[in-house]
Motif scaffolding. Structure first.
Motif, PDB file in Angstrom:
ATOM      1  N   TYR A  93      -2.728  32.065 -23.318  1.00 32.80           N
ATOM      2  CA  TYR A  93      -1.500  32.850 -23.432  1.00 32.80           C
ATOM      3  C   TYR A  93      -0.448  32.047 -24.198  1.00 32.80           C
ATOM      4  CZ  TYR A  93       0.059  29.990 -19.463  1.00 32.80           C
ATOM      5  OH  TYR A  93       0.382  28.945 -18.639  1.00 32.80           O
ATOM      6  N   PRO A  94       0.427  32.744 -24.930  1.00 31.04           N
ATOM      7  CA  PRO A  94       1.434  32.050 -25.755  1.00 31.04           C
ATOM      8  C   PRO A  94       2.552  31.458 -24.903  1.00 31.04           C
ATOM      9  CG  PRO A  94       1.726  34.422 -25.901  1.00 31.04           C
ATOM     10  CD  PRO A  94       0.466  34.200 -25.115  1.00 31.04           C
ATOM     11  N   GLY A 151       6.373  26.897 -28.181  1.00 30.63           N
ATOM     12  CA  GLY A 151       5.757  27.281 -29.443  1.00 30.63           C
ATOM     13  C   GLY A 151       4.298  26.897 -29.570  1.00 30.63           C
ATOM     14  N   ARG A 152       3.516  27.145 -28.526  1.00 24.80           N
ATOM     15  CA  ARG A 152       2.098  26.811 -28.594  1.00 24.80           C
ATOM     16  C   ARG A 152       1.294  27.811 -27.769  1.00 24.80           C
ATOM     17  NH1 ARG A 152       3.646  22.606 -24.627  1.00 24.80           N
ATOM     18  NH2 ARG A 152       2.637  23.162 -22.640  1.00 24.80           N
ATOM     19  N   ILE A 153      -0.019  27.733 -27.925  1.00 23.83           N
ATOM     20  CA  ILE A 153      -0.927  28.553 -27.133  1.00 23.83           C
ATOM     21  C   ILE A 153      -1.475  27.696 -26.002  1.00 23.83           C
ATOM     22  CG2 ILE A 153      -3.040  29.923 -27.123  1.00 23.83           C
ATOM     23  CD1 ILE A 153      -0.787  31.186 -28.688  1.00 23.83           C
ATOM     24  N   ASP A 154      -1.226  28.105 -24.783  1.00 23.78           N
ATOM     25  CA  ASP A 154      -1.700  27.350 -23.628  1.00 23.78           C
ATOM     26  C   ASP A 154      -3.079  27.838 -23.193  1.00 23.78           C
ATOM     27  OD1 ASP A 154       0.468  25.714 -23.462  1.00 23.78           O
ATOM     28  OD2 ASP A 154       1.509  26.880 -21.926  1.00 23.78           O
ATOM     29  N   ASP A 198     -10.422  28.863 -16.330  1.00 20.85           N
ATOM     30  CA  ASP A 198     -11.475  29.259 -17.262  1.00 20.85           C
ATOM     31  C   ASP A 198     -12.538  30.067 -16.514  1.00 20.85           C
ATOM     32  OD1 ASP A 198     -13.257  27.476 -15.961  1.00 20.85           O
ATOM     33  OD2 ASP A 198     -12.756  25.847 -17.328  1.00 20.85           O
ATOM     34  N   LYS A 199     -13.541  30.528 -17.243  1.00 19.54           N
ATOM     35  CA  LYS A 199     -14.527  31.431 -16.656  1.00 19.54           C
ATOM     36  C   LYS A 199     -15.231  30.812 -15.452  1.00 19.54           C
ATOM     37  CE  LYS A 199     -18.503  34.318 -17.853  1.00 19.54           C
ATOM     38  NZ  LYS A 199     -19.423  34.763 -18.948  1.00 19.54           N
ATOM     39  N   ALA A 200     -15.629  29.552 -15.583  1.00 26.17           N
ATOM     40  CA  ALA A 200     -16.335  28.883 -14.486  1.00 26.17           C
ATOM     41  C   ALA A 200     -15.420  28.708 -13.273  1.00 26.17           C
ATOM     42  CB  ALA A 200     -16.863  27.528 -14.948  1.00 26.17           C
ATOM     43  N   GLU A 201     -14.161  28.356 -13.535  1.00 25.28           N
ATOM     44  CA  GLU A 201     -13.209  28.179 -12.435  1.00 25.28           C
ATOM     45  C   GLU A 201     -12.934  29.506 -11.729  1.00 25.28           C
ATOM     46  OE1 GLU A 201     -10.433  24.453 -13.947  1.00 25.28           O
ATOM     47  OE2 GLU A 201     -10.102  26.460 -14.786  1.00 25.28           O
ATOM     48  N   TRP A 202     -12.852  30.575 -12.508  1.00 26.43           N
ATOM     49  CA  TRP A 202     -12.591  31.883 -11.907  1.00 26.43           C
ATOM     50  C   TRP A 202     -13.769  32.328 -11.034  1.00 26.43           C
ATOM     51  CZ3 TRP A 202      -8.636  34.590 -10.622  1.00 26.43           C
ATOM     52  CH2 TRP A 202      -8.778  35.932 -10.280  1.00 26.43           C
ATOM     53  N   PHE A 217       2.753  33.293 -14.168  1.00 22.79           N
ATOM     54  CA  PHE A 217       1.701  32.392 -14.641  1.00 22.79           C
ATOM     55  C   PHE A 217       2.240  31.025 -15.046  1.00 22.79           C
ATOM     56  CE2 PHE A 217      -1.420  35.103 -13.806  1.00 22.79           C
ATOM     57  CZ  PHE A 217      -2.187  35.689 -14.800  1.00 22.79           C
ATOM     58  N   GLN A 218       3.307  31.020 -15.830  1.00 20.35           N
ATOM     59  CA  GLN A 218       3.724  29.783 -16.480  1.00 20.35           C
ATOM     60  C   GLN A 218       4.451  28.826 -15.544  1.00 20.35           C
ATOM     61  OE1 GLN A 218       5.799  30.563 -20.123  1.00 20.35           O
ATOM     62  NE2 GLN A 218       4.264  31.981 -20.892  1.00 20.35           N
TER      63      GLN A 218
END
Length: 301
Positions: A175-176, A181-184, A189-193, A267-268
């Motif tokens: 997500y931005p 000014g970056r993409i986090d 991630d998929k495995a963690e979820w 989220f952030q």
């Protein structure tokens, strides 16, 4: 169900009582006055006005009865397993604040049982309510439905479900970060979820951060879980009394609770453990909303 367990604990105290309280029970229907959902969640999850009913117009006696019942309940093991805090409030109310572990166990059960959660019988019939029927059950003027989702109960339930499912998907996506000014990277991630999904069903402690943080979120989380916990009793009432409008109203209340809680998730700025707990609460709410949608004939996206 937590309310029923608490109700049984209070009734068991009354049955053991050999004093004047027991004599006062004659002719009193305990069902509607024993345990009710609190209308002031900040002061407790449930409350009871039973001491007032037993004392009649004698306010001093009501307070004494409440204090006596509270003392007896604190000595009961079944009560201690449920109740974290039990307070007496004048003129004679009992307020019950449940252990967070009990609330977390409800969420774990939902994640384990999924589509079967709350279903009292596998072959339970489906119910199909028209939108105007739902509106009337909730207290809307059927002639005033639309154009916003809040004015349209069916669309509101669909909106809530879609927003929450979208949020759960976003938890697995980059997500931005507009501030820097970056993409986090994704929060999980998929495995963690996938690991979280398993923990939601097996480790109830994962939900506890949602109930110990500060502010309005804790109240909303507790209120939502108690609503989810009552699904089986609501379905049982529908089966026995054929009260379809009450079931529709309950589904709308669940959607409202889910949406109110969703609006607190950030989220952030969330600590990782707190975000995981919040997403687990939301996921459970979506599951119950989906189950209810099947019962009342509302197709969710």
């Amino acid at each position: 169900m937590l309310k029923e367990r608490l109700n049984r604990a209070l009734i068991s105290v009354l049955e053991l009582d050999k004093c004047e309280v027991q004599a006062s029970l004659a002719g009193i229907d305990l069902e509607p006055v024993c345990i009710t959902s609190s209308n002031r969640p900040r002061f407790g999850d449930f409350s009871s006005s039973l001491p007032l009913k037993l004392a009649g117009s004698d306010g001093a006696k009501a307070l004494a009865i409440a204090q006596d019942l509270a003392l007896r309940m604190r000595a009961l093991k079944e009560s201690n397993d449920l109740i974290e805090e039990l307070s007496v409030v004048a003129p004679g109310y009992l307020n019950f604040h449940l252990h967070t572990t009990c609330l977390a166990q409800v969420l774990g059960q939902i994640h384990r049982e999924k589509r079967s959660y709350g279903q009292s019988s596998p072959g339970q019939r489906a119910l199909f309510l028209e939108n105007h029927q739902l509106a009337a059950a909730i207290g809307f003027d059927p002639g005033m439905i639309g154009p916003t989702s809040r004015r349209d109960p069916v669309e509101f339930m669909r909106y809530v479900y879609a927003r929450c499912m979208s949020l759960l998907r976003l938890a697995q996506e980059e997500y931005p970060n507009t501030h820097e000014g970056r993409i986090d990277p994704p929060p999980f991630d998929k495995a963690e979820w996938q690991k979280l999904q398993k923990l939601f069903a097996t480790e109830c402690s994962i939900f506890e951060p949602a109930f110990v943080s500060q502010g309005e979120r804790v109240v909303l989380a507790r209120t939502l879980v108690l609503r989810l916990d009552s699904m089986s009793s609501e379905l049982e009432h529908w089966e026995n009394a054929n009260d379809s409008l009450r079931l529709g109203r309950y589904a709308y209340e669940v959607a409202t609770g889910v949406e109110e809680f969703r609006q607190t998730v950030r989220f952030q700025t969330e600590e990782r453990a707190l975000l995981a707990a919040a997403l687990g609460v939301l996921s459970a709410g979506c599951q119950v909303l989906s189950n209810l949608g099947e019962r009342i004939g509302v197709a969710l996206p």
